[in-house]
Design a protein around this motif. Structure first.
Motif, short mmCIF file in Angstrom:
data_model
loop_
_atom_site.label_atom_id
_atom_site.label_comp_id
_atom_site.label_asym_id
_atom_site.label_seq_id
_atom_site.Cartn_x
_atom_site.Cartn_y
_atom_site.Cartn_z
N GLN A 185 0.83 -1.20 0.00
CA GLN A 185 0.00 0.00 0.00
C GLN A 185 0.87 1.25 0.00
N PHE A 186 1.95 1.20 0.76
CA PHE A 186 2.90 2.32 0.79
C PHE A 186 3.48 2.57 -0.59
N GLU A 187 3.87 1.51 -1.27
CA GLU A 187 4.48 1.64 -2.60
C GLU A 187 3.44 2.09 -3.64
N VAL A 188 2.23 1.59 -3.54
CA VAL A 188 1.17 2.02 -4.46
C VAL A 188 0.87 3.51 -4.28
N ASP A 189 0.79 3.95 -3.03
CA ASP A 189 0.55 5.37 -2.75
C ASP A 189 1.69 6.22 -3.32
N ARG A 190 2.91 5.75 -3.18
CA ARG A 190 4.05 6.50 -3.73
C ARG A 190 3.94 6.58 -5.25
N ALA A 191 3.62 5.48 -5.90
CA ALA A 191 3.47 5.49 -7.35
C ALA A 191 2.38 6.45 -7.78
N ARG A 192 1.28 6.46 -7.05
CA ARG A 192 0.17 7.37 -7.40
C ARG A 192 0.61 8.83 -7.29
N LEU A 193 1.47 9.13 -6.35
CA LEU A 193 1.98 10.49 -6.21
C LEU A 193 2.74 10.90 -7.47
N TYR A 194 3.52 9.98 -8.02
CA TYR A 194 4.27 10.30 -9.24
C TYR A 194 3.35 10.36 -10.46
N TYR A 195 2.29 9.57 -10.46
CA TYR A 195 1.29 9.73 -11.52
C TYR A 195 0.69 11.14 -11.47
N GLN A 196 0.36 11.58 -10.26
CA GLN A 196 -0.21 12.93 -10.11
C GLN A 196 0.79 14.00 -10.54
N ASN A 197 2.04 13.84 -10.13
CA ASN A 197 3.06 14.81 -10.52
C ASN A 197 3.24 14.87 -12.03
N SER A 198 3.11 13.71 -12.68
CA SER A 198 3.36 13.65 -14.12
C SER A 198 2.19 14.19 -14.94
N GLU A 199 1.03 14.41 -14.32
CA GLU A 199 -0.12 14.91 -15.07
C GLU A 199 0.13 16.31 -15.63
N ARG A 200 1.04 17.07 -15.03
CA ARG A 200 1.35 18.39 -15.57
C ARG A 200 2.00 18.30 -16.92
N LEU A 201 2.51 17.11 -17.29
CA LEU A 201 3.13 16.94 -18.60
C LEU A 201 2.12 17.21 -19.72
N PHE A 202 0.85 16.93 -19.47
CA PHE A 202 -0.17 17.18 -20.48
C PHE A 202 -0.18 18.65 -20.92
N GLU A 203 0.20 19.55 -20.02
CA GLU A 203 0.18 20.97 -20.34
C GLU A 203 1.33 21.38 -21.26
N TYR A 204 2.38 20.58 -21.31
CA TYR A 204 3.62 21.01 -21.94
C TYR A 204 3.87 20.37 -23.30
#
Length: 298
Positions: free
Chosen positions: A217-236
């Motif tokens: 669960q800890f690792e899944v939550d960490r991965a989701r954080l990076y998914y969220q961080n990477s969503e800004r890529l859509f803007e660029y």
């Protein structure tokens, strides 16, 4: 015979069609030149990965093959090769053309060889920073190549692309935990295992208990954080890139959701999306491309 540039592109496209699965069809959402470049990029990464994982070769032979590949790429990139008649691997002429056409930093292609070479020895990482550096070499550089092909208009795309590659690679690591352990590779950081009083030997013994579920669960939550961080890529990135990125987010994010839905039973079940769903995701990207092209032509 020396491989012509046209034949090199055809080789890469055929390899991508045979091995990229549903990603190949999502590539069709790109313009023709971008589609061809993505096939070349996929082919290059696939060939390097296969050299590092070839079951027909010993570890020493795999290392020698990767060293040879590194040398062959360097020779192919030489603007004035010493031997004009020298024959290269059929994918390399297209790789060199793609690098020049899209102005992709050359070191990305050497970085991924370094990443694959690191898998030739038993893999352990002490800290998450160590793991993140590995993920950069085997996944982050792929994303960086992609944004050059797709087109980006903001330098912040670089960091966001690295975060995206990290999210995808973390998903792969969690899905393939048992398979990797059989190969002597434990990618989860030792500091994380210690946090939950879970050990490398527990992974190898397939111990499924509350400690493991909390670790996952800890690792899944960490991965989701990076998914969220990477969503800004859509803007660029370009509209074409957004469609492919959306498809990749849906596929990899869907695998992560499936891992959680299975209550982290990755020792006994390989989490994944059904083929029909992956085809639907690829189809949506293709339809969006056709609709966008039609609107733009009006």
């Amino acid at each position: 015979m020396t491989t012509t540039l046209e034949n090199s592109y055809a080789y890469c496209q055929q390899l991508a069609k045979q091995t990229a699965g549903n990603f190949y069809y999502s590539f069709l959402a790109l313009r023709k030149e971008q589609f061809q470049a993505m096939c070349v990029l996929y082919a290059y990464m696939r060939l390097v990965d296969d050299l590092g994982d070839s079951p027909e070769l010993s570890l020493e032979e795999r290392g020698a093959a990767l060293t040879h590949w590194r040398q062959e790429l360097q020779r192919a990139l030489d603007p004035q090769p010493q031997d004009q008649s020298e024959e290269f691997h059929p994918c390399l002429p297209a790789v060199v053309d793609m690098i020049q056409r899209y102005e992709i930093p050359v070191h990305y292609f050497f970085d991924v060889i370094t990443g694959v070479e690191s898998d030739l020895q038993p893999v352990t990482f002490q800290t998450f920073d160590d793991l993140a550096d590995y993920c950069y070499h085997v996944a982050g550089v792929v994303g960086l190549c992609c944004i050059h092909i797709w087109g980006f208009h903001d330098d912040r795309a670089v960091e966001a692309s690295i975060d995206c590659g990290l999210a995808f690679q973390l998903t792969n690591i969690l899905r393939d935990l048992a398979e990797d352990a059989d190969l002597g590779r434990v990618y989860l950081p030792q500091e994380d295992l210690h946090r939950f009083a879970y050990s490398q030997s527990d992974i190898q013994a397939r111990v499924y208990d509350q400690r493991f579920r909390e670790l996952m669960q800890f690792e899944v939550d960490r991965a989701r954080l990076y998914y969220q961080n990477s969503e800004r890529l859509f803007e660029y990135i370009s509209p074409e890139g957004r469609r492919i990125l959306k498809a990749m987010h849906q596929i990899y994010g869907g695998i992560l959701n499936e891992i959680e839905r299975l209550d982290y039973q990755v020792y006994t079940t390989r989490a994944g999306l059904p083929r029909w769903r992956k085809l639907l995701i690829a189809g949506e990207a293709l339809i969006a491309s056709r609709w966008f092209s039609g609107r733009a032509a009006r």
